[in-house]
Every structure is written in C-alpha cells, then in structure tokens.
Motif scaffolding. Sequence first.
Motif, PDB file in Angstrom:
ATOM      1  N   TYR A   5       0.846  -1.189   0.000  1.00 22.09           N
ATOM      2  CA  TYR A   5       0.000   0.000   0.000  1.00 22.09           C
ATOM      3  C   TYR A   5       0.880   1.237   0.000  1.00 22.09           C
ATOM      4  N   ALA A   6       0.418   2.259  -0.701  1.00 19.48           N
ATOM      5  CA  ALA A   6       1.092   3.558  -0.694  1.00 19.48           C
ATOM      6  C   ALA A   6       0.015   4.624  -0.607  1.00 19.48           C
ATOM      7  N   SER A   7       0.309   5.714   0.096  1.00 16.06           N
ATOM      8  CA  SER A   7      -0.668   6.796   0.206  1.00 16.06           C
ATOM      9  C   SER A   7      -0.084   8.078  -0.376  1.00 16.06           C
ATOM     10  N   PHE A   8      -0.972   8.890  -0.936  1.00 17.36           N
ATOM     11  CA  PHE A   8      -0.587  10.145  -1.552  1.00 17.36           C
ATOM     12  C   PHE A   8      -1.587  11.218  -1.151  1.00 17.36           C
ATOM     13  N   LEU A   9      -1.116  12.445  -0.997  1.00 14.47           N
ATOM     14  CA  LEU A   9      -1.962  13.595  -0.727  1.00 14.47           C
ATOM     15  C   LEU A   9      -1.709  14.596  -1.844  1.00 14.47           C
ATOM     16  N   LEU A  10      -2.750  14.834  -2.670  1.00 15.31           N
ATOM     17  CA  LEU A  10      -2.594  15.698  -3.846  1.00 15.31           C
ATOM     18  C   LEU A  10      -3.373  16.992  -3.684  1.00 15.31           C
ATOM     19  N   LYS A  36      -9.890   6.912  -3.334  1.00 15.97           N
ATOM     20  CA  LYS A  36      -9.621   8.330  -3.136  1.00 15.97           C
ATOM     21  C   LYS A  36     -10.730   8.963  -2.326  1.00 15.97           C
ATOM     22  N   GLU A  37     -10.352  10.017  -1.625  1.00 17.00           N
ATOM     23  CA  GLU A  37     -11.308  10.742  -0.809  1.00 17.00           C
ATOM     24  C   GLU A  37     -10.865  12.197  -0.745  1.00 17.00           C
ATOM     25  N   LEU A  38     -11.828  13.096  -0.823  1.00 16.89           N
ATOM     26  CA  LEU A  38     -11.542  14.516  -0.699  1.00 16.89           C
ATOM     27  C   LEU A  38     -11.426  14.843   0.782  1.00 16.89           C
ATOM     28  N   VAL A  39     -10.290  15.429   1.180  1.00 11.01           N
ATOM     29  CA  VAL A  39     -10.059  15.757   2.586  1.00 11.01           C
ATOM     30  C   VAL A  39      -9.644  17.216   2.704  1.00 11.01           C
ATOM     31  N   SER A  40      -9.814  17.766   3.887  1.00  5.73           N
ATOM     32  CA  SER A  40      -9.400  19.140   4.152  1.00  5.73           C
ATOM     33  C   SER A  40      -8.428  19.129   5.321  1.00  5.73           C
ATOM     34  N   THR A  41      -7.238  19.676   5.092  1.00  6.02           N
ATOM     35  CA  THR A  41      -6.240  19.791   6.156  1.00  6.02           C
ATOM     36  C   THR A  41      -5.861  21.251   6.280  1.00  6.02           C
ATOM     37  N   GLU A  42      -6.048  21.786   7.475  1.00  7.21           N
ATOM     38  CA  GLU A  42      -5.745  23.185   7.754  1.00  7.21           C
ATOM     39  C   GLU A  42      -6.445  24.118   6.762  1.00  7.21           C
ATOM     40  N   GLY A  43      -7.691  23.793   6.434  1.00 11.58           N
ATOM     41  CA  GLY A  43      -8.495  24.629   5.549  1.00 11.58           C
ATOM     42  C   GLY A  43      -8.187  24.498   4.075  1.00 11.58           C
ATOM     43  N   VAL A  44      -7.296  23.592   3.694  1.00 11.81           N
ATOM     44  CA  VAL A  44      -6.927  23.395   2.294  1.00 11.81           C
ATOM     45  C   VAL A  44      -7.412  22.008   1.868  1.00 11.81           C
ATOM     46  N   SER A  45      -8.119  21.943   0.732  1.00  9.77           N
ATOM     47  CA  SER A  45      -8.648  20.663   0.246  1.00  9.77           C
ATOM     48  C   SER A  45      -7.597  19.925  -0.573  1.00  9.77           C
ATOM     49  N   HIS A  46      -7.582  18.609  -0.392  1.00 13.56           N
ATOM     50  CA  HIS A  46      -6.664  17.715  -1.100  1.00 13.56           C
ATOM     51  C   HIS A  46      -7.409  16.436  -1.446  1.00 13.56           C
ATOM     52  N   TRP A  47      -6.845  15.694  -2.397  1.00 13.56           N
ATOM     53  CA  TRP A  47      -7.277  14.322  -2.635  1.00 13.56           C
ATOM     54  C   TRP A  47      -6.340  13.427  -1.844  1.00 13.56           C
ATOM     55  N   ALA A  48      -6.906  12.565  -1.020  1.00  8.29           N
ATOM     56  CA  ALA A  48      -6.125  11.544  -0.326  1.00  8.29           C
ATOM     57  C   ALA A  48      -6.320  10.251  -1.099  1.00  8.29           C
TER      58      ALA A  48
END
Length: 159
Positions: A5-10, A36-48
Amino acid sequence: MKLQYASFLLPLYPDSSEQEDLNRFLRRYRIVQTRKELVSTEGVSHWALLVEYLDTQAKGSSSEPVKGKVDYKEILEAGDFSLFSKLREIRKKLAEENGLPVYAVCTNEQLAEMAKRRPANLSECMKIEGIGQGKAEKYVPAFLECIKGERGETQPPAL
C-alpha cells in the motif's frame, strides 16, 4: 509478489509535483486498486489516495514499468479466491447471454472486491468503484446469489 500500500496527498490545483510523483509511481508498479477521498487539512482541500499495488520490481529495474496480469490467487485468501473463481464463471455466463465482453459486466478488480467484502445487497455492491445503479440492477443479483450460497444463506421458499 507481495501486496503493498502507498498513500498520496494531492493538492487540487493542476500540475503539482505531487501529481507527477503519483503518475511516476503508477507507471512503475502493477496497480490492484486505488481509493480516493476529498479531505481538508488546515483549511486546504486535497485528494487523499490509497494505492494497493503488487511489489514485483526486480532489483535494479526500478525504471522499467511492470507489465502483465494480476495474479488474484496470490493476493486473495484461499476462500476469497474460491468465491472469486465462481464469480468469474457467473460473469462469463452473463457476458455470453448479453453478447458483451466479460469486462463490460464486471472487471476482475470488481469481482475480487466482491469476494473480499462479500456484500449482502445491491447498495453494498454499489460502494465498489465502477459499479453503478445500472450494472448493479442488471448483473449484481446473480453475483449476490453466489455470495449468499458461500455464506450458507438460503432463499425463503417461494409461495
């Protein structure tokens, strides 16, 4: 071969260095499945993204892309592989009856997910990537019958 498994945050903006890293990774390995899932970290959206892949790289060949088919017997547990094989037979019959190629009914990846998850109904099947309402209504009931049989469930008697 080993399942990894590998994870990426785009970031959502195009042409990021992270996207190129992901694309290089995808070209390098034999991919089994991505989530994939849309996530928000520190108010910024990313694809996880979580990438399931087979580590088939030979030492010293890190730049060569991996080609070939996924060996599901190697990555599925014995009971899941047995069910996967039965689901493939059902898929073949459905494809022949409808004059379609087998992958148009369901892909091997989708069948492997069904074998692992053993869904009990259409809505659970529709959580598998690529299985929408139409495919679920037309083809999935035959797969669900097989899965129920594997679990030892029986149909109520017809009236």
